[in-house]
Design a protein around this motif. Structure first.
Motif, short mmCIF file in Angstrom:
data_model
loop_
_atom_site.label_atom_id
_atom_site.label_comp_id
_atom_site.label_asym_id
_atom_site.label_seq_id
_atom_site.Cartn_x
_atom_site.Cartn_y
_atom_site.Cartn_z
N LEU A 1 0.86 -1.17 0.00
CA LEU A 1 0.00 0.00 0.00
C LEU A 1 0.90 1.22 0.00
O LEU A 1 1.78 1.35 0.83
CB LEU A 1 -0.89 -0.02 1.23
CG LEU A 1 -1.97 1.03 1.32
CD1 LEU A 1 -3.00 0.86 0.23
CD2 LEU A 1 -2.64 0.96 2.67
N THR A 3 1.53 4.59 -3.02
CA THR A 3 0.99 5.57 -3.95
C THR A 3 0.07 4.95 -4.99
O THR A 3 -0.57 5.67 -5.74
CB THR A 3 2.14 6.32 -4.66
OG1 THR A 3 2.95 5.37 -5.35
CG2 THR A 3 2.99 7.08 -3.66
N SER A 5 -3.07 3.85 -6.46
CA SER A 5 -4.47 4.15 -6.14
C SER A 5 -5.33 2.89 -6.13
O SER A 5 -6.31 2.83 -5.39
CB SER A 5 -5.04 5.17 -7.13
OG SER A 5 -5.02 4.66 -8.45
N GLN A 7 -4.37 -0.10 -5.00
CA GLN A 7 -4.17 -0.74 -3.70
C GLN A 7 -4.95 0.00 -2.61
O GLN A 7 -5.56 -0.61 -1.75
CB GLN A 7 -2.69 -0.76 -3.34
CG GLN A 7 -1.89 -1.73 -4.17
CD GLN A 7 -0.43 -1.71 -3.80
OE1 GLN A 7 0.07 -0.77 -3.19
NE2 GLN A 7 0.29 -2.76 -4.18
N ARG A 8 -4.92 1.32 -2.67
CA ARG A 8 -5.66 2.11 -1.69
C ARG A 8 -7.15 1.88 -1.82
O ARG A 8 -7.86 1.74 -0.83
CB ARG A 8 -5.33 3.59 -1.85
CG ARG A 8 -5.91 4.45 -0.75
CD ARG A 8 -5.50 5.88 -0.91
NE ARG A 8 -4.06 5.99 -0.77
CZ ARG A 8 -3.43 7.08 -0.40
NH1 ARG A 8 -4.11 8.17 -0.15
NH2 ARG A 8 -2.12 7.10 -0.28
N ALA A 11 -7.96 -1.55 -0.28
CA ALA A 11 -7.93 -1.50 1.18
C ALA A 11 -9.14 -0.76 1.72
O ALA A 11 -9.73 -1.17 2.74
CB ALA A 11 -6.64 -0.84 1.66
N THR A 12 -9.54 0.30 1.06
CA THR A 12 -10.73 1.06 1.47
C THR A 12 -11.99 0.22 1.32
O THR A 12 -12.83 0.18 2.22
CB THR A 12 -10.85 2.36 0.64
OG1 THR A 12 -9.68 3.15 0.86
CG2 THR A 12 -12.08 3.15 1.02
N GLN A 35 2.82 2.88 5.66
CA GLN A 35 1.69 1.99 5.36
C GLN A 35 0.79 1.86 6.58
O GLN A 35 -0.43 1.92 6.46
CB GLN A 35 2.19 0.60 4.95
CG GLN A 35 2.89 0.53 3.64
CD GLN A 35 3.48 -0.85 3.41
OE1 GLN A 35 4.07 -1.45 4.31
NE2 GLN A 35 3.33 -1.35 2.19
N LEU A 38 -1.28 5.04 7.07
CA LEU A 38 -2.37 5.16 6.10
C LEU A 38 -3.50 4.18 6.42
O LEU A 38 -4.68 4.54 6.39
CB LEU A 38 -1.85 4.92 4.69
CG LEU A 38 -2.90 4.95 3.58
CD1 LEU A 38 -3.66 6.27 3.56
CD2 LEU A 38 -2.26 4.68 2.23
N LEU A 39 -3.15 2.95 6.75
CA LEU A 39 -4.17 1.95 7.08
C LEU A 39 -4.96 2.38 8.33
O LEU A 39 -6.18 2.20 8.39
CB LEU A 39 -3.53 0.58 7.27
CG LEU A 39 -3.01 -0.04 5.98
CD1 LEU A 39 -2.03 -1.15 6.28
CD2 LEU A 39 -4.16 -0.52 5.11
N LEU A 42 -7.42 4.86 7.32
CA LEU A 42 -8.54 4.24 6.60
C LEU A 42 -9.51 3.54 7.55
O LEU A 42 -10.63 3.23 7.16
CB LEU A 42 -8.02 3.24 5.56
CG LEU A 42 -7.29 3.83 4.36
CD1 LEU A 42 -6.75 2.71 3.48
CD2 LEU A 42 -8.21 4.74 3.56
#
Length: 75
Positions: A1, A3, A5, A7-8, A11-12, A35, A38-39, A42
């Motif tokens: 995860l 940059t 998009s 993968q993001r 995960a979202t 990572q 960011l997780l 989220l």
């Protein structure tokens, strides 16, 4: 995860589906603090990966994460 998009977005989608179903979700493969940050943003509250520990055998895991018990309490 990172940059990427896609993968993001994946995960979202997973965390949103888990919430909708009243389930928890574990982020896997976390290797870097960014990572993990960011997780967390989220909505993930659990994660695993090399950032936390290399893979362990069952014995190593038990030795590290199982609290010691007095012998009298072991049935």
């Amino acid at each position: 995860l990172g940059t990427d998009s896609r993968q993001r977005a994946g995960a979202t989608a997973v965390i949103q589906m888990a919430r909708a179903l009243d389930l928890g979700a574990v982020a896997e493969g976390v290797e870097h603090p960014e990572q993990a940050r960011l997780l967390r943003l989220l909505g993930y509250r659990c994660a695993q990966g090399y950032m936390y520990s290399a893979p362990l055998s069952g014995e190593e895991f038990a030795g590290r994460w199982t609290p010691a018990r007095p012998a009298a309490l072991i049935a």
